[in-house]
Motif scaffolding. Structure first.
Motif, PDB file in Angstrom:
ATOM      1  N   ASP A   1       7.773  -8.354  -8.966  1.00 43.93           N
ATOM      2  CA  ASP A   1       6.410  -8.084  -8.486  1.00 43.93           C
ATOM      3  C   ASP A   1       6.384  -6.844  -7.595  1.00 43.93           C
ATOM      4  N   LEU A   2       7.343  -6.735  -6.685  1.00 48.28           N
ATOM      5  CA  LEU A   2       7.396  -5.565  -5.808  1.00 48.28           C
ATOM      6  C   LEU A   2       7.707  -4.298  -6.590  1.00 48.28           C
ATOM      7  N   ARG A   3       8.617  -4.405  -7.554  1.00 50.05           N
ATOM      8  CA  ARG A   3       8.949  -3.249  -8.392  1.00 50.05           C
ATOM      9  C   ARG A   3       7.714  -2.789  -9.172  1.00 50.05           C
ATOM     10  N   ALA A   4       6.957  -3.734  -9.704  1.00 52.28           N
ATOM     11  CA  ALA A   4       5.747  -3.398 -10.455  1.00 52.28           C
ATOM     12  C   ALA A   4       4.709  -2.735  -9.559  1.00 52.28           C
TER      13      ALA A   4
ATOM     14  N   ALA B   1       1.814   2.127  -8.534  1.00 52.63           N
ATOM     15  CA  ALA B   1       1.229   3.076  -7.579  1.00 52.63           C
ATOM     16  C   ALA B   1       1.564   4.505  -7.981  1.00 52.63           C
ATOM     17  N   ILE B   2       2.786   4.725  -8.383  1.00 49.38           N
ATOM     18  CA  ILE B   2       3.195   6.077  -8.777  1.00 49.38           C
ATOM     19  C   ILE B   2       2.522   6.484 -10.085  1.00 49.38           C
ATOM     20  N   SER B   3       2.412   5.562 -11.026  1.00 47.27           N
ATOM     21  CA  SER B   3       1.742   5.906 -12.281  1.00 47.27           C
ATOM     22  C   SER B   3       0.243   6.088 -12.078  1.00 47.27           C
ATOM     23  N   ALA B   4      -0.359   5.346 -11.153  1.00 47.85           N
ATOM     24  CA  ALA B   4      -1.785   5.521 -10.853  1.00 47.85           C
ATOM     25  C   ALA B   4      -2.029   6.897 -10.259  1.00 47.85           C
ATOM     26  N   ARG B   5      -1.119   7.351  -9.419  1.00 44.86           N
ATOM     27  CA  ARG B   5      -1.223   8.688  -8.838  1.00 44.86           C
ATOM     28  C   ARG B   5      -1.150   9.740  -9.933  1.00 44.86           C
ATOM     29  N   GLY B   6      -0.283   9.540 -10.907  1.00 44.51           N
ATOM     30  CA  GLY B   6      -0.164  10.471 -12.023  1.00 44.51           C
ATOM     31  C   GLY B   6      -1.431  10.523 -12.855  1.00 44.51           C
TER      32      GLY B   6
ATOM     33  N   VAL C   1       0.890  -1.160   0.000  1.00 47.09           N
ATOM     34  CA  VAL C   1       0.000   0.000   0.000  1.00 47.09           C
ATOM     35  C   VAL C   1       0.923   1.203   0.000  1.00 47.09           C
ATOM     36  N   SER C   2       0.756   2.081  -0.980  1.00 46.64           N
ATOM     37  CA  SER C   2       1.622   3.246  -1.111  1.00 46.64           C
ATOM     38  C   SER C   2       0.838   4.507  -0.800  1.00 46.64           C
ATOM     39  N   TYR C   3       1.503   5.423  -0.122  1.00 45.80           N
ATOM     40  CA  TYR C   3       0.932   6.723   0.190  1.00 45.80           C
ATOM     41  C   TYR C   3       1.794   7.759  -0.508  1.00 45.80           C
ATOM     42  N   LEU C   4       1.175   8.602  -1.335  1.00 44.64           N
ATOM     43  CA  LEU C   4       1.933   9.556  -2.136  1.00 44.64           C
ATOM     44  C   LEU C   4       1.474  10.976  -1.852  1.00 44.64           C
ATOM     45  N   ARG C   5       2.421  11.878  -1.829  1.00 41.95           N
ATOM     46  CA  ARG C   5       2.131  13.282  -1.605  1.00 41.95           C
ATOM     47  C   ARG C   5       3.054  14.103  -2.501  1.00 41.95           C
ATOM     48  N   SER C   6       2.493  15.033  -3.232  1.00 38.29           N
ATOM     49  CA  SER C   6       3.284  15.892  -4.118  1.00 38.29           C
ATOM     50  C   SER C   6       4.129  16.866  -3.310  1.00 38.29           C
TER      51      SER C   6
ATOM     52  N   LEU D   1      13.393   3.982  -9.873  1.00 38.34           N
ATOM     53  CA  LEU D   1      12.470   5.058 -10.236  1.00 38.34           C
ATOM     54  C   LEU D   1      13.154   6.421 -10.159  1.00 38.34           C
ATOM     55  N   VAL D   2      13.974   6.621  -9.135  1.00 35.93           N
ATOM     56  CA  VAL D   2      14.708   7.885  -9.008  1.00 35.93           C
ATOM     57  C   VAL D   2      15.686   8.038 -10.174  1.00 35.93           C
ATOM     58  N   ASP D   3      16.358   6.949 -10.521  1.00 34.64           N
ATOM     59  CA  ASP D   3      17.305   6.989 -11.642  1.00 34.64           C
ATOM     60  C   ASP D   3      16.598   7.264 -12.970  1.00 34.64           C
ATOM     61  N   ASP D   4      15.321   6.885 -13.061  1.00 38.07           N
ATOM     62  CA  ASP D   4      14.538   7.135 -14.275  1.00 38.07           C
ATOM     63  C   ASP D   4      13.981   8.558 -14.322  1.00 38.07           C
ATOM     64  N   GLY D   5      14.236   9.354 -13.275  1.00 36.69           N
ATOM     65  CA  GLY D   5      13.838  10.755 -13.317  1.00 36.69           C
ATOM     66  C   GLY D   5      12.657  11.141 -12.450  1.00 36.69           C
ATOM     67  N   LEU D   6      12.206  10.271 -11.578  1.00 36.35           N
ATOM     68  CA  LEU D   6      11.096  10.616 -10.693  1.00 36.35           C
ATOM     69  C   LEU D   6      11.519  11.734  -9.753  1.00 36.35           C
ATOM     70  N   ALA D   7      10.679  12.757  -9.611  1.00 37.41           N
ATOM     71  CA  ALA D   7      10.997  13.887  -8.731  1.00 37.41           C
ATOM     72  C   ALA D   7       9.710  14.483  -8.185  1.00 37.41           C
TER      73      ALA D   7
END
Length: 128
Positions: free
Chosen positions: A97-100, A105-110, A30-35, A72-78
């Protein structure tokens, strides 16, 4: 390993993100995201409770989540704070599976942010 700039270290930050961040559930996490402010580094925090398993298993899960976050950070996530809570099923999950889970979660937030931005604009054009 994640750089210090990419780690959430304060208990207050963890609490704030979990309570006020957007919640995205995956199969193993379960991921919690905040901009954050534009141009800031992405920061990650991990919660792996004893329900996941023994200390060896918990540390394995945490290391896998950290490696996925590093990619994800290396791919440019900021400009986002992410707290990832591992579910008991994460103990048996493979690294891909964990990476996916984390990436989805991050792409769903986007996708949600785009929909939220498009909603009022579309309503204004339909009325006008």
């Amino acid at each position: 390993m994640l750089a210090k700039a990419n780690r959430i270290t304060s208990a207050d930050d963890y609490r704030f993100i979990v309570r006020r961040g957007a919640k995205v559930a995956g199969a193993h996490t379960v991921s919690y995201l905040r901009s954050r402010e534009s141009g800031t580094d992405a920061r990650f925090g991990f919660i792996v409770s004893k329900k996941v398993g023994t200390a060896v298993r918990r540390n394995l899960v945490r290391r896998r989540l950290k490696a996925a976050s590093r990619e994800l950070v290396d791919d440019g996530l900021a400009s986002v704070d992410v707290v990832v809570r591992a579910l008991p099923t994460a103990a048996a999950a493979s690294y891909p599976d964990l990476r996916a889970d984390v990436a989805s979660a991050i792409s769903a937030r986007g996708r949600r942010a785009v929909r939220a931005d498009a909603g009022p604009a579309r309503a204004a054009t339909e009325d006008g």
